[in-house]
Design a protein around this motif. Structure first.
Motif, PDB file in Angstrom:
ATOM      1  N   ASP A 298      39.058 -14.934 -12.132  1.00 17.16           N
ATOM      2  CA  ASP A 298      39.580 -14.729 -13.836  1.00 17.16           C
ATOM      3  C   ASP A 298      40.940 -15.214 -12.896  1.00 17.16           C
ATOM      4  O   ASP A 298      41.252 -14.412 -11.741  1.00 17.16           O
ATOM      5  CB  ASP A 298      39.754 -13.678 -14.044  1.00 17.16           C
ATOM      6  CG  ASP A 298      40.754 -12.296 -13.519  1.00 17.16           C
ATOM      7  OD1 ASP A 298      41.580 -12.693 -12.262  1.00 17.16           O
ATOM      8  OD2 ASP A 298      39.984 -10.864 -13.851  1.00 17.16           O
TER       9      ASP A 298
ATOM     10  N   SER B  99      32.654 -14.330 -13.670  1.00 16.11           N
ATOM     11  CA  SER B  99      33.484 -14.106 -15.232  1.00 16.11           C
ATOM     12  C   SER B  99      33.275 -14.876 -16.484  1.00 16.11           C
ATOM     13  O   SER B  99      32.830 -16.038 -16.200  1.00 16.11           O
ATOM     14  CB  SER B  99      34.961 -14.444 -14.501  1.00 16.11           C
ATOM     15  OG  SER B  99      35.837 -14.153 -15.568  1.00 16.11           O
TER      16      SER B  99
ATOM     17  N   ASN C  21      35.759 -15.494 -18.693  1.00 18.39           N
ATOM     18  CA  ASN C  21      36.327 -15.936 -19.268  1.00 18.39           C
ATOM     19  C   ASN C  21      37.077 -17.644 -19.003  1.00 18.39           C
ATOM     20  O   ASN C  21      38.223 -17.975 -19.178  1.00 18.39           O
ATOM     21  CB  ASN C  21      37.655 -14.711 -19.398  1.00 18.39           C
ATOM     22  CG  ASN C  21      38.001 -15.222 -17.724  1.00 18.39           C
ATOM     23  OD1 ASN C  21      37.587 -15.449 -16.677  1.00 18.39           O
ATOM     24  ND2 ASN C  21      38.643 -13.919 -17.942  1.00 18.39           N
TER      25      ASN C  21
END
Length: 468
Positions: free
Chosen positions: A61, A252, A254
């Protein structure tokens, strides 16, 4: 403003990577792992290569990246020659300027270490084995401790170390039938004499480190790690830390998704072969044509990252001519094949459930990422450690097939040969068994990095050692 981590920690870690993508990437992944233990990490390199590492890193992230302190040192400008693909010799001679960079980083890195040693009880330097000359002054710094990072497989490192010892001086015997597969390729043609001399020059500064770090797993290479420990010693003053894989094994969610992943979403599980030869390899137009035809005739779905190799002075610019495909090719394979003409999100691709194989040059970064995702490899080594990595993948681990033998490296690889290799992995009973082994090994590797797993415990031990 200082980070809270800096105030709480009595130890700081400084990463000193060699400025080529496969090296930059591995130590940036390790930086994220160390940061997760609330230990401040400093990443030291040229401004240009630090930028390259940051924009290409995957799986973490954005908050984790902001916690790493990048030290962007200025180096003299230079002109990078264009890649010169040749059938007979694939070593990226256009990256020659990179081997001059270490001499420009010794002073600024030493100054950084001196500054940090005034602030912390102990400063830990993790340096690429090819950057040993940069950190040579650590020997005279009382509060600084260094660890040599090996960006290669334990298999390759053991074989190289073993072969350097005269037969009469070998400290123990090994069983070739168990430890050394047949047809180990020679190092002939793997690098230039100039680069070989650079390696020898860096080796002059080996020996001051407190231990060695490997981006591999005992689950993958346990016997060769043990042989290395036996050969090089593994005690309180010279420890071996097997901490890999450094790359995240769960991606991840995101991050902005690349459009190629949307295409993969539409494909069946395990039905696509991913084709990429890394950041340093360029193929001739003739070889690209044969590869294109071989993929098309294989009848298998594919995603192919086809781009110019990196230059020594950074990314390829838009004015650089991309490799050309046969006329009408992309339209002809539309729906079954996708060609990506830019940097591809390799970890995201390998982690996608539609991927069933990876045609690769077998750079160690690509190998460890593929193994950790449970993806088998169609091995097509080009230079450096890649020929022996290919043997590890195909002969030792049994999770891949070879496109062509190393002794045939100077020959054009025909479309028929490529078609056969792809079908062998993706459309035969033998290939199904190989894919099953790769999947099972990937499961074991992912378990090893989960809490309580072998690699996780080894990382805990490393952190405990440097914070003692």
């Amino acid at each position: 403003m200082e980070d809270q981590n800096d105030n709480d920690s009595h130890v700081a870690v400084v990463m000193v990577p060699f400025p080529a993508q496969g090296h930059l990437n591995q130590l940036l992944h390790l930086s994220h792992l160390v940061i997760s233990y609330d230990i401040p990490v400093h990443y030291a390199g040229s401004a240009m290569h630090n930028h390259q590492a940051k924009v290409r890193v995957q799986g973490w992230d954005s908050e984790s990246l902001t916690k790493i302190k990048f030290h962007d040192f200025q180096i003299p400008s230079y002109i990078s020659p264009p890649p010169k693909p040749e059938l007979s010799f694939h070593f990226p001679v256009h990256l020659g300027p990179l081997f001059d960079i270490p001499k420009h980083l010794r002073k600024p890195v030493s100054e950084l270490l001196e500054q940090l040693s005034k602030k912390y009880h102990r400063v830990i330097v993790v340096h690429d084995c090819l950057m040993a000359s940069v950190v040579q002054d650590v020997e005279f710094m009382t509060k600084v401790e260094s660890f040599q990072f090996n960006p290669i497989s334990a298999f390759y490192r053991f074989l190289g170390s073993w072969e350097e010892i005269a037969e009469s001086d070998k400290p123990f015997q090994i069983d070739p039938s168990v430890n050394v597969p047949r047809c180990i390729p020679s190092d002939e043609g793997t690098m230039t004499p100039e680069v070989s001399r650079f390696f020898v020059d860096q080796q002059k500064f080996w020996g001051i480190e407190s231990g060695r770090i490997y981006n591999t797993s005992r689950v993958i290479e346990g016997p060769y790690v043990e042989l290395l420990e036996k050969l090089l010693g593994n005690d309180t003053e010279n420890k071996h830390f097997v901490l890999g894989p450094f790359n995240p094994v769960e991606m991840s969610g995101n991050q902005k998704r690349h459009t190629c992943l949307e295409w993969l979403d539409e494909q069946n599980k395990g039905s696509v072969i991913y084709v990429s030869f890394g950041s340093t390899t360029s193929l001739t137009e003739e070889q690209i044509g044969e590869l294109a035809t071989g993929l098309e005739r294989s009848g298998q779905k594919f995603i192919w990252v086809l781009r110019n190799a990196d230059k020594a002075d950074g990314f390829c610019s838009k004015k650089d001519r991309n490799p050309e495909l046969p006329k009408g090719y992309e339209e002809r394979v539309k729906g079954r094949g996708l060609v990506v003409h830019e940097w591809g999100p390799q970890l995201d691709i390998l982690a996608h459930q539609s991927i069933g194989g990876f045609m690769s040059h077998c750079g160690w970064n690509s190998c460890i990422e593929s193994v950790s995702m449970g993806v088998p490899i169609v091995a097509w080594p080009m230079h450096s450690d890649q020929p022996r990595n290919a043997i590890l993948i195909t002969e030792v681990l049994g999770i891949g097939v070879m496109v062509r033998e190393w002794e045939d490296r100077g020959k054009l690889v025909s479309s028929v040969t490529i078609e056969s290799a792809v079908k062998r992995l993706m459309a035969t009973k033998e290939g199904a068994e190989i894919r099953k082994r790769a999947s099972e090994l990937g499961d074991s590797v992912r378990k090893s990095v989960s809490k309580g797993g072998a690699s996780s415990l080894e990382m805990d031990a490393f952190i405990a050692h440097i914070t003692r």
